[in-house]
Write a protein that holds these residues in place. Sequence first.
Motif, PDB file in Angstrom:
ATOM      1  N   GLU A 157       0.828  -1.204   0.000  1.00  0.00           N
ATOM      2  CA  GLU A 157       0.000   0.000   0.000  1.00  0.00           C
ATOM      3  C   GLU A 157       0.863   1.254   0.000  1.00  0.00           C
ATOM      4  O   GLU A 157       0.534   2.249  -0.652  1.00  0.00           O
ATOM      5  N   ARG A 158       1.968   1.213   0.696  1.00  0.00           N
ATOM      6  CA  ARG A 158       2.885   2.362   0.720  1.00  0.00           C
ATOM      7  C   ARG A 158       3.393   2.665  -0.696  1.00  0.00           C
ATOM      8  O   ARG A 158       3.451   3.820  -1.127  1.00  0.00           O
ATOM      9  N   CYS A 159       3.789   1.602  -1.391  1.00  0.00           N
ATOM     10  CA  CYS A 159       4.306   1.772  -2.754  1.00  0.00           C
ATOM     11  C   CYS A 159       3.216   2.251  -3.700  1.00  0.00           C
ATOM     12  O   CYS A 159       3.461   3.067  -4.595  1.00  0.00           O
ATOM     13  N   LYS A 160       2.002   1.761  -3.481  1.00  0.00           N
ATOM     14  CA  LYS A 160       0.865   2.155  -4.327  1.00  0.00           C
ATOM     15  C   LYS A 160       0.565   3.645  -4.149  1.00  0.00           C
ATOM     16  O   LYS A 160       0.238   4.344  -5.116  1.00  0.00           O
ATOM     17  N   ILE A 161       0.671   4.120  -2.920  1.00  0.00           N
ATOM     18  CA  ILE A 161       0.435   5.544  -2.644  1.00  0.00           C
ATOM     19  C   ILE A 161       1.403   6.399  -3.454  1.00  0.00           C
ATOM     20  O   ILE A 161       1.020   7.391  -4.073  1.00  0.00           O
ATOM     21  N   ALA A 162       2.671   6.000  -3.462  1.00  0.00           N
ATOM     22  CA  ALA A 162       3.691   6.752  -4.199  1.00  0.00           C
ATOM     23  C   ALA A 162       3.440   6.689  -5.700  1.00  0.00           C
ATOM     24  O   ALA A 162       3.498   7.703  -6.401  1.00  0.00           O
ATOM     25  N   ASN A 163       3.150   5.485  -6.205  1.00  0.00           N
ATOM     26  CA  ASN A 163       2.934   5.310  -7.643  1.00  0.00           C
ATOM     27  C   ASN A 163       1.699   6.058  -8.130  1.00  0.00           C
ATOM     28  O   ASN A 163       1.727   6.717  -9.176  1.00  0.00           O
ATOM     29  N   GLY A 343       7.071  -7.706   3.285  1.00  0.00           N
ATOM     30  CA  GLY A 343       5.641  -7.973   3.342  1.00  0.00           C
ATOM     31  C   GLY A 343       5.210  -8.480   4.706  1.00  0.00           C
ATOM     32  O   GLY A 343       6.013  -8.673   5.605  1.00  0.00           O
ATOM     33  N   TYR A 344       3.926  -8.783   4.855  1.00  0.00           N
ATOM     34  CA  TYR A 344       3.377  -9.198   6.147  1.00  0.00           C
ATOM     35  C   TYR A 344       2.386 -10.343   5.962  1.00  0.00           C
ATOM     36  O   TYR A 344       1.600 -10.366   5.029  1.00  0.00           O
ATOM     37  N   SER A 345       2.456 -11.301   6.860  1.00  0.00           N
ATOM     38  CA  SER A 345       1.443 -12.354   6.917  1.00  0.00           C
ATOM     39  C   SER A 345       1.300 -12.781   8.367  1.00  0.00           C
ATOM     40  O   SER A 345       2.217 -12.640   9.165  1.00  0.00           O
TER      41      SER A 345
END
Length: 371
Positions: A157-163, A343-345
């Motif tokens: 989500e962090r990367c998506k915000i930037a992109n 990532g997270y799981s």
Amino acid sequence: MYKMSDEEFYQVYGRMPRKNKNKKKKVKVYWGRISIAAVVLIIAIVGIVKIAGAVSGKSKKGKDAKSAVTSSADKKGDDYYAAPENKENDVVYDGIELTVCIDAAHGGFDKGTLGEDDRLEKNDTLKIAEALKEYLESCGVKVIMTRTDDRYISVEERCKIANDNGADLFVSIHRSSSEIEGSDTHGFEAWIHTSKPEADKLFAEKIMARLQDVGISENRGVRAGYPNDNTSNYKINQLTVMPSVLLDMGYLTSSIDNQLLEASLEPYARAIGNAIINGANELGVTDENGARLLEGQLLSNKPAPVEKPTETESAPDESSESDDSSQSEYTDDTEYQYDDYQGYSEPETETDESVLTEDGMGYYTDPMMTE
């Protein structure tokens, strides 16, 4: 007793007799002259001391930052670390047509790494990110923040915000730690994609150089890939389309680095901000006055982002088990329950390797933070 006359004494000895009057000659003391001489001497001494101090201070300030701050344990107690003398020289900027995404790593139940006196990485990264945001915005830069409070946000989500916001640069703020008892490990470093893209490398090198000029305990350099594996990448360097830099702002387990951060938070923010603006100018994104030259978003020439596999995809066959860097975080038996970069799981059962936070949530601290 017969006493010779002066004439008789002269005839016998060829000279007149010496008269002993038993009187001490009175010596005149010129106190005024002595006082003036004392005052002149004191003024001369004070002047010499001031000149010597000025020369010493100028010499100290003129030393190269690298030789002044790259030492380690032997300078631990010096006042330099509590109040560095080297500060970032501000450059007056206004109306910079640039978009920067600042990522304050960790947040929410993900506390990040733990430092001395229970200091949490997630708090420090937000503090640094906010200081950097304030400075960049004062220069007219458009700033996108991945988080502005204490909440968990996935790496994707962090990367998506930037992109999605067309950022020209993505800077992810972190801090490191060492689990080795009594370790003197300290220093700042930057991480970029393994392909070492030109723009990514330029931004990272400029940021590290500016930080070193302000004063850091050690410049650990610009590194590519992932700790102990230069074939893998941190997710933020994989999933962003623009140049990206993962910046480690010292060790939470180092009293030296913590003192430096407390004393130089604003100078560090200015140093990073000026490096970003200068880098954008050098890459032709903006001109010297900050006017936009590049049409569209600044893109990195690193490989295109790898898409996250869906839950319906079949598991990799056994022959590809050794190459699990892009899929392990999505399975229940993942090697890392939480890794802010990869990532997270949330596994169904707790493993011996998990770390329990105060709120009972389990997560993994990144290997880089505990190496």
